[in-house]
Structure formats: C-alpha cells, structure tokens
Design an enzyme around this catalytic site. Structure first.
Site, mmCIF file in Angstrom:
data_model
loop_
_atom_site.group_PDB
_atom_site.id
_atom_site.type_symbol
_atom_site.label_atom_id
_atom_site.label_comp_id
_atom_site.label_asym_id
_atom_site.label_seq_id
_atom_site.Cartn_x
_atom_site.Cartn_y
_atom_site.Cartn_z
ATOM 1 N N THR A 93 0.818 -0.777 0.236
ATOM 2 C CA THR A 93 0.042 -0.170 -0.452
ATOM 3 C C THR A 93 1.482 1.094 0.211
ATOM 4 O OG1 THR A 93 -1.555 -1.296 1.673
ATOM 5 C CG2 THR A 93 -1.622 1.456 1.293
ATOM 6 N N LYS A 168 -7.598 1.381 -3.107
ATOM 7 C CA LYS A 168 -7.560 1.539 -2.453
ATOM 8 C C LYS A 168 -7.442 2.370 -0.891
ATOM 9 C CE LYS A 168 -5.251 -0.943 2.112
ATOM 10 N NZ LYS A 168 -5.408 -2.373 2.140
ATOM 11 N N LYS A 243 -1.710 5.009 8.698
ATOM 12 C CA LYS A 243 -0.846 4.762 7.620
ATOM 13 C C LYS A 243 -1.795 5.418 6.454
ATOM 14 C CE LYS A 243 1.579 2.927 3.756
ATOM 15 N NZ LYS A 243 2.423 0.739 3.714
HETATM 16 P P1 NAD Z 1 5.497 -6.048 7.291
HETATM 17 O O1 NAD Z 1 6.658 -4.996 8.107
HETATM 18 O O2 NAD Z 1 5.489 -7.430 8.230
HETATM 19 O O3 NAD Z 1 6.376 -7.043 6.471
HETATM 20 C C1 NAD Z 1 7.389 -6.442 5.300
HETATM 21 C C2 NAD Z 1 8.583 -7.087 5.104
HETATM 22 O O4 NAD Z 1 9.624 -5.876 4.000
HETATM 23 C C3 NAD Z 1 9.288 -7.236 6.762
HETATM 24 O O5 NAD Z 1 9.726 -8.344 6.321
HETATM 25 C C4 NAD Z 1 10.800 -6.391 6.028
HETATM 26 O O6 NAD Z 1 11.706 -7.164 6.578
HETATM 27 C C5 NAD Z 1 10.430 -5.788 4.368
HETATM 28 N N1 NAD Z 1 11.808 -4.753 3.989
HETATM 29 C C6 NAD Z 1 11.753 -3.852 4.382
HETATM 30 N N2 NAD Z 1 12.828 -2.838 3.198
HETATM 31 C C7 NAD Z 1 12.626 -3.692 2.135
HETATM 32 C C8 NAD Z 1 13.887 -4.386 1.875
HETATM 33 N N3 NAD Z 1 14.399 -2.671 1.069
HETATM 34 N N4 NAD Z 1 14.418 -5.423 0.802
HETATM 35 C C9 NAD Z 1 13.474 -6.180 1.114
HETATM 36 N N5 NAD Z 1 12.465 -6.425 2.103
HETATM 37 C C10 NAD Z 1 12.565 -5.303 2.320
HETATM 38 O O7 NAD Z 1 4.890 -5.308 6.801
HETATM 39 P P2 NAD Z 1 3.110 -5.753 5.885
HETATM 40 O O8 NAD Z 1 1.731 -6.451 7.092
HETATM 41 O O9 NAD Z 1 3.705 -7.842 5.562
HETATM 42 O O10 NAD Z 1 2.484 -4.957 4.980
HETATM 43 C C11 NAD Z 1 3.389 -4.864 3.665
HETATM 44 C C12 NAD Z 1 1.854 -4.130 3.170
HETATM 45 O O11 NAD Z 1 1.132 -4.555 2.921
HETATM 46 C C13 NAD Z 1 2.389 -2.814 3.672
HETATM 47 O O12 NAD Z 1 2.471 -2.074 2.931
HETATM 48 C C14 NAD Z 1 0.971 -2.832 4.586
HETATM 49 O O13 NAD Z 1 0.881 -1.079 4.823
HETATM 50 C C15 NAD Z 1 0.426 -4.079 3.062
HETATM 51 N N6 NAD Z 1 -1.262 -4.051 4.180
HETATM 52 C C16 NAD Z 1 -1.258 -4.680 5.608
HETATM 53 C C17 NAD Z 1 -1.537 -5.482 5.738
HETATM 54 C C18 NAD Z 1 -2.012 -6.246 7.263
HETATM 55 O O14 NAD Z 1 -2.915 -6.250 7.860
HETATM 56 N N7 NAD Z 1 -0.778 -6.210 7.825
HETATM 57 C C19 NAD Z 1 -3.233 -5.593 5.144
HETATM 58 C C20 NAD Z 1 -3.620 -4.818 3.655
HETATM 59 C C21 NAD Z 1 -2.244 -4.236 3.388
#
Ligand code: NAD
Length: 289
Positions: A93, A168, A243
């Site tokens: 997102t 979204k 966010k």
């Molecule tokens: P998270 O923090 O659990 O996962 C993100 C991952 O990205 C981590 O494992 C981190 O180590 C990795 N990362 C960060 N920088 C990096 C880089 N430069 N190279 C490689 N890996 C890197 O977050 P999440 O909850 O999985 O969310 C991910 C996305 O999904 C976000 O944009 C969030 O807004 C969106 N989202 C989350 C949810 C939810 O319920 N968690 C729901 C809908 C959308």
C-alpha cells in the site's frame, strides 16, 4: 512460472507460500533473515540480494512497507536486473504518485507493471483470500490476473496505473470513518440505556447498517466473532489504518478534494496511535470514546 518475491513479512510471507502451493518457482528476498528463513520453510528459494532473486524471472511481486522503499528497491535493484519484458506486481500500500512514477520508470525500461494493493489482513494473506485492486494497462492486467488469483479470492481491474492504490485508500478512508461512526453510535446507544445486542439487531437491519457493524463489530459479544472478542488483538492494526488515512489525506490534497470526515478519522487515529495503541486492532478506538 519463475517469480521473485520481495518483502516476506506478515503479509508477504503467506502470499509467497500460496504462490509456491500454486506450483510457482518462488525466489525470495527480504532484509530480515527471520522472514527469509520462514519463506524457505514454506518452499521458497532464498537469495542474498534482490538482483540475484530477480535474475531470469518471469515476474516480480513485492509486498513492502512504504512508497520510498518500493521506489528505492525497484529503482536500484529490480529495473535493469530482471529480464526485459518481465512483469512487476507491487502489492504494497503506497501513495498513488510513487506507484505511477515507478511504473513509468519500469515501462521506459521495457517492463510491464501493475499496482495491486490488497484488502484483507494477515489471515486472508495466509488463506489466499485477499482482494486485489489492480492499476495498469489492459495487457499488464491480463498477465497479472492469474498470478494474483493464486493469492486471492478476487482480482479487480480498477483502471490505469495508480488506480489500484487510489481504490485502496478511498476504501480504507471510508472504513476508518465508518468504524469511528459505528463506535460512537454504540457508545451513545449504551448511554441512552439501550441493550447493545438489541440495538445491533435493529440497526443491522436498518439504514445504519454497515460493514464495521455487521462484519467487524467493535463491541465484544455483539455481532459475529471479531477482534473485539479477542481483546482487540490481531486483525488490522490501528497504525496501519493511520498509514492508509495519511495516504488518503495526501491524495485528497493533491486533487483539492474536501474530505472532512476522512480528516477527522485521521486525527483520531493519530491521537490513538500516539497514545501507544497503534498495535491494537483499529476497532479498539471505541475505548477512547
Ligand atoms: P511487514 O513489516 O510485516 O513486512 C514488510 C517486510 O518487508 C518485512 O519483512 C521487511 O523486512 C521487508 N523489507 C523492508 N524493507 C525492505 C527492503 N528494502 N528490501 C526487502 N525487504 C524489505 O508489513 P506487512 O504487514 O506485511 O505489510 C506489507 C504491506 O502490506 C504494507 O504496505 C501494508 O500497508 C500492506 N497491508 C498490510 C495489511 C496487514 O494487515 N498487515 C493489510 C493490507 C495491506
């Protein structure tokens, strides 16, 4: 299909595992060794760098924290490193402008790209029941659809590049505002002496009915099972709602749209998160009312 997956956190971990289950050869990269180890347990091959992970792939899927990271990862390590003609699917997102900027850069280098953010939380990511809102050309959408379908229950073409992100944040602005409205309504009903289950039975069949009430009721013991019944743990963190509301406010500012309810919801979630509750489910905002 050979697919690189970048960002295997709470969401990406389950999504990559579902691509493996669908028979794809998934090549994983994450900065976190723990996330990579989990990905390996789920059948992905782990790589030490993004360029190594994207070498020779048909597609790259990313699920990263924010737009600055998406821009940096694609700009430095994906564009020019994945084979020409590969398809990029960013499911993070992020803001609409960055989504369009990265797609423009990818297209200029001979790739196809879609923005494909998701609705649904960690359980939906694990269960393969996410909803994808996709922005991109018709031809990129046709290529992206079967890959996304392996991770979700619905894949909808929202429009051209950036339209997935726009859909979204519009959806989540409505969700944030409607959750707060639902919370304050139950509080008022309580103060006016109504039995809350009785009020639910009435309002869920009347014109006040909405998703925050009937699918995700913020009152424990009322309506279907929801994070409220689990001490407001799990579900969709208030920090993530904040966010998305900030992204919505940014987008509204960029097109001069009036969003007074969205602004109020953003301010209330900001105060809630600053008070130390960002890790709780977003319906826990009822505690502040
Ligand atoms: P998270 O923090 O659990 O996962 C993100 C991952 O990205 C981590 O494992 C981190 O180590 C990795 N990362 C960060 N920088 C990096 C880089 N430069 N190279 C490689 N890996 C890197 O977050 P999440 O909850 O999985 O969310 C991910 C996305 O999904 C976000 O944009 C969030 O807004 C969106 N989202 C989350 C949810 C939810 O319920 N968690 C729901 C809908 C959308």
């Amino acid at each position: 299909m050979k697919i690189a997956f970048i960002g295997l956190g709470n969401m990406g971990g389950g999504m990559a595992a579902n691509l493996v289950k669908a028979g794809h050869d998934v090549r994983a990269f994450d900065l976190s060794a723990e996330a990579l180890a989990r990905a390996q347990e789920n059948g992905c091959a782990a790589f030490a760098t993004v360029p190594e992970a994207v070498a020779g792939v048909d597609a790259v899927v990313s699920m990263l924290p924010n737009g600055a990271i998406v821009d940096a990862v694609y700009g430095a390590d994906v564009i020019g490193h994945a084979p020409e003609g590969a398809l990029f699917l960013d499911c993070s997102t992020i803001d609409v402008d960055t989504a369009r900027k990265v797609t423009t850069a990818a297209e200029a280098a001979g790739y196809a790209m879609v923005d494909a953010p998701v609705s649904g939380g960690i359980a939906a990511a694990n269960g393969g029941t996410l909803t994808f809102m996709v922005g991109g050309t018709d031809s990129a959408f046709v290529r992206a659809e079967p890959i996304l379908a392996a991770m979700g229950k619905a894949v909808i073409h929202a429009g051209t590049s950036g339209a997935g992100q726009a859909a979204k944040i519009c959806n989540n602005m409505l969700l944030g505002a409607s959750m707060i409205a639902t919370c304050e309504t139950f509080r008022l009903a309580e103060k006016l002496g109504l039995d809350l289950q009785t009020f639910y039975d009435i309002s869920s069949k009347a014109s006040g009915q909405n998703w925050s009430m009937t699918s995700y009721c913020p009152v424990p013991g009322v309506g279907p099972q929801s994070p409220a019944d689990n001490g407001y743990q799990g579900g969709f963190a208030a920090a993530l709602m904040l966010k998305d509301l900030k992204l919505a406010m940014e987008a509204a500012g960029s097109v001069d749209a009036e969003v007074p309810m969205g602004e109020k919801a953003a301010a209330l979630y900001e105060a809630f998160a600053q008070g130390g509750s960002g890790g709780m489910d977003f319906s826990a905002i009822i505690k502040t009312l």
